[in-house]
Scaffold this motif. Structure first.
Motif, mmCIF file in Angstrom:
data_model
loop_
_atom_site.group_PDB
_atom_site.id
_atom_site.type_symbol
_atom_site.label_atom_id
_atom_site.label_comp_id
_atom_site.label_asym_id
_atom_site.label_seq_id
_atom_site.Cartn_x
_atom_site.Cartn_y
_atom_site.Cartn_z
ATOM 1 N N ASN A 120 3.500 10.717 2.289
ATOM 2 C CA ASN A 120 2.864 9.959 1.209
ATOM 3 C C ASN A 120 3.665 8.727 0.811
ATOM 4 O O ASN A 120 3.412 8.118 -0.222
ATOM 5 C CB ASN A 120 2.636 10.840 -0.024
ATOM 6 N N ASN A 121 4.644 8.362 1.655
ATOM 7 C CA ASN A 121 5.427 7.140 1.462
ATOM 8 C C ASN A 121 6.110 7.116 0.094
ATOM 9 O O ASN A 121 6.029 6.128 -0.640
ATOM 10 C CB ASN A 121 4.542 5.905 1.624
ATOM 11 N N THR A 122 6.775 8.202 -0.256
ATOM 12 C CA THR A 122 7.505 8.277 -1.514
ATOM 13 C C THR A 122 8.952 8.679 -1.243
ATOM 14 O O THR A 122 9.290 9.123 -0.137
ATOM 15 C CB THR A 122 6.864 9.301 -2.480
ATOM 16 N N TYR A 123 9.770 8.513 -2.251
ATOM 17 C CA TYR A 123 11.184 8.844 -2.140
ATOM 18 C C TYR A 123 11.559 9.894 -3.178
ATOM 19 O O TYR A 123 11.181 9.785 -4.342
ATOM 20 C CB TYR A 123 12.047 7.598 -2.349
ATOM 21 N N PHE A 124 12.291 10.898 -2.731
ATOM 22 C CA PHE A 124 12.806 11.909 -3.647
ATOM 23 C C PHE A 124 14.121 11.376 -4.214
ATOM 24 O O PHE A 124 14.989 10.897 -3.477
ATOM 25 C CB PHE A 124 13.045 13.231 -2.909
ATOM 26 N N VAL A 125 14.282 11.453 -5.546
ATOM 27 C CA VAL A 125 15.473 10.905 -6.196
ATOM 28 C C VAL A 125 16.136 11.956 -7.076
ATOM 29 O O VAL A 125 15.506 12.930 -7.511
ATOM 30 C CB VAL A 125 15.131 9.667 -7.060
ATOM 31 N N VAL A 126 17.427 11.726 -7.323
ATOM 32 C CA VAL A 126 18.189 12.541 -8.270
ATOM 33 C C VAL A 126 18.933 11.589 -9.198
ATOM 34 O O VAL A 126 19.075 10.395 -8.912
ATOM 35 C CB VAL A 126 19.201 13.461 -7.543
ATOM 36 N N SER B 134 13.083 0.581 -9.431
ATOM 37 C CA SER B 134 13.428 -0.656 -8.723
ATOM 38 C C SER B 134 14.791 -0.505 -8.058
ATOM 39 O O SER B 134 15.697 0.134 -8.605
ATOM 40 C CB SER B 134 13.442 -1.837 -9.695
ATOM 41 N N PHE B 135 14.932 -1.135 -6.874
ATOM 42 C CA PHE B 135 16.153 -1.062 -6.105
ATOM 43 C C PHE B 135 16.482 -2.445 -5.564
ATOM 44 O O PHE B 135 15.596 -3.163 -5.088
ATOM 45 C CB PHE B 135 16.014 -0.078 -4.940
ATOM 46 N N GLY C 66 14.137 -7.713 -4.176
ATOM 47 C CA GLY C 66 14.159 -6.402 -4.821
ATOM 48 C C GLY C 66 12.952 -5.581 -4.430
ATOM 49 O O GLY C 66 11.913 -6.109 -4.027
ATOM 50 N N LEU C 67 13.078 -4.269 -4.521
ATOM 51 C CA LEU C 67 12.008 -3.355 -4.142
ATOM 52 C C LEU C 67 11.583 -2.519 -5.338
ATOM 53 O O LEU C 67 12.406 -2.093 -6.141
ATOM 54 C CB LEU C 67 12.470 -2.420 -3.020
ATOM 55 N N LEU C 68 10.288 -2.274 -5.429
ATOM 56 C CA LEU C 68 9.736 -1.394 -6.453
ATOM 57 C C LEU C 68 9.067 -0.251 -5.711
ATOM 58 O O LEU C 68 8.057 -0.447 -5.035
ATOM 59 C CB LEU C 68 8.727 -2.153 -7.312
ATOM 60 N N LEU C 69 9.631 0.948 -5.787
ATOM 61 C CA LEU C 69 9.219 2.058 -4.936
ATOM 62 C C LEU C 69 8.642 3.215 -5.737
ATOM 63 O O LEU C 69 9.026 3.461 -6.887
ATOM 64 C CB LEU C 69 10.409 2.563 -4.122
ATOM 65 N N GLN C 70 7.723 3.942 -5.083
ATOM 66 C CA GLN C 70 7.210 5.190 -5.631
ATOM 67 C C GLN C 70 8.274 6.261 -5.428
ATOM 68 O O GLN C 70 8.726 6.497 -4.305
ATOM 69 C CB GLN C 70 5.922 5.593 -4.907
ATOM 70 N N VAL C 71 8.693 6.898 -6.517
ATOM 71 C CA VAL C 71 9.737 7.925 -6.422
ATOM 72 C C VAL C 71 9.256 9.211 -7.083
ATOM 73 O O VAL C 71 8.374 9.201 -7.938
ATOM 74 C CB VAL C 71 11.050 7.443 -7.080
ATOM 75 N N ALA D 5 0.829 -1.203 0.000
ATOM 76 C CA ALA D 5 0.000 0.000 0.000
ATOM 77 C C ALA D 5 0.859 1.246 0.000
ATOM 78 O O ALA D 5 1.682 1.442 0.880
ATOM 79 C CB ALA D 5 -0.921 -0.001 1.218
ATOM 80 N N GLY D 6 0.607 2.087 -1.021
ATOM 81 C CA GLY D 6 1.262 3.380 -1.082
ATOM 82 C C GLY D 6 2.682 3.360 -1.591
ATOM 83 O O GLY D 6 3.164 4.349 -2.115
ATOM 84 N N SER D 7 3.384 2.231 -1.450
ATOM 85 C CA SER D 7 4.795 2.243 -1.800
ATOM 86 C C SER D 7 5.083 1.663 -3.156
ATOM 87 O O SER D 7 6.149 1.873 -3.713
ATOM 88 C CB SER D 7 5.592 1.452 -0.756
ATOM 89 N N GLY D 8 4.170 0.875 -3.671
ATOM 90 C CA GLY D 8 4.413 0.230 -4.936
ATOM 91 C C GLY D 8 5.377 -0.937 -4.803
ATOM 92 O O GLY D 8 5.882 -1.449 -5.788
ATOM 93 N N HIS D 9 5.639 -1.409 -3.589
ATOM 94 C CA HIS D 9 6.553 -2.521 -3.361
ATOM 95 C C HIS D 9 5.847 -3.817 -3.709
ATOM 96 O O HIS D 9 4.793 -4.126 -3.175
ATOM 97 C CB HIS D 9 6.977 -2.519 -1.881
ATOM 98 N N VAL D 10 6.442 -4.584 -4.605
ATOM 99 C CA VAL D 10 5.865 -5.865 -4.980
ATOM 100 C C VAL D 10 6.578 -6.953 -4.216
ATOM 101 O O VAL D 10 7.771 -7.169 -4.401
ATOM 102 C CB VAL D 10 6.017 -6.119 -6.496
#
Length: 220
Positions: A207-213, A172-173, A179-184, A44-49
């Motif tokens: 909102n359970n998301t990650y800021f990326v660069v 994906s990380f 492995g993780l599939l995250l909302q970024v 939920a919310g994270s997109g982690h499968v």
């Protein structure tokens, strides 16, 4: 009883009858242990499968697209088969009563054409009903699954959705396991494309998301 069977086995109800019957058989076999019940679900919310990523890039892409779609529809956080079962049940209910009260009273030529529309249109009311039931089920499945191990900030991953911007996107990380599939999310001025490598820079608990660069920018 005859009217019930006739309606259930008539088009378009028959299509959803078959799908829902398959779901029932699946759950019966899962309960008896004759089939392996995979608890794979979209977090939920994270997109982690939960579950292993396939080496095939197309399969990996399918996981990402499925995760994003279920998250947008608020059908994440429960096993996928729960979503399929609820969706097929409500679609079956809709088509059954439309067939019984409307289509069965029309000429065969007209009923066949409207039957196709009913078959697909049944998903419109079925979707919000499924969403309504999935919400309380999330809490139950959250208790049945161990807490998620969050990736460390600075982890490098790969964009899996067509793009990542300030509003949406997934990547994906590697976590040493499945492995993780995250909302970024990215800065408004940035937009990453599928396949680009990004680095986790900040976690947004709201909102359970990650800021990326971009990885190049991070290493600069």
């Amino acid at each position: 009883m005859n009217e019930f069977l006739q309606t259930m086995l008539s088009f378009p109800t028959l299509v959803w009858s078959v799908i829902f019957a398959f779901c029932i058989v699946y759950w019966l076999l899962a309960v008896t242990g004759l089939v392996h019940h995979d608890h794979a679900h979209i977090e939920a919310g994270s997109g982690h499968v939960d579950g292993h990523f396939h080496a095939d890039g197309h399969a990996h892409h399918d996981h990402a697209e499925s995760a994003g779609l279920l998250a947008r529809l608020r059908l994440d956080g429960v096993p996928i088969m729960v979503v399929v079962t609820l969706l097929s049940f409500w679609a079956w209910v809709v088509t059954y009563f439309v067939q019984l009260l409307v289509l069965s009273r029309l000429p065969s030529g007209i009923s066949a054409g409207l039957g196709v529309l009913t078959l697909l249109g049944a998903l419109i009311p079925a979707l919000p009903m499924t969403m309504l039931l999935v919400q309380p089920a999330r809490a139950l499945f959250a208790k049945l699954n161990p807490p998620e191990t969050r990736p460390a900030l600075g982890s490098v991953g790969t964009v899996t959705t067509p793009s990542v911007d300030e509003l949406s996107g997934m990547a994906s990380f590697a976590d040493g396991g499945a492995g993780l599939l995250l909302q970024v999310r990215a800065q408004p001025s940035n937009r990453f494309k599928r396949g680009q490598r990004v680095v986790l820079l900040e976690y947004n608990a709201a909102n359970n998301t990650y800021f990326v660069v971009a990885e190049d920018e991070f290493n600069a």
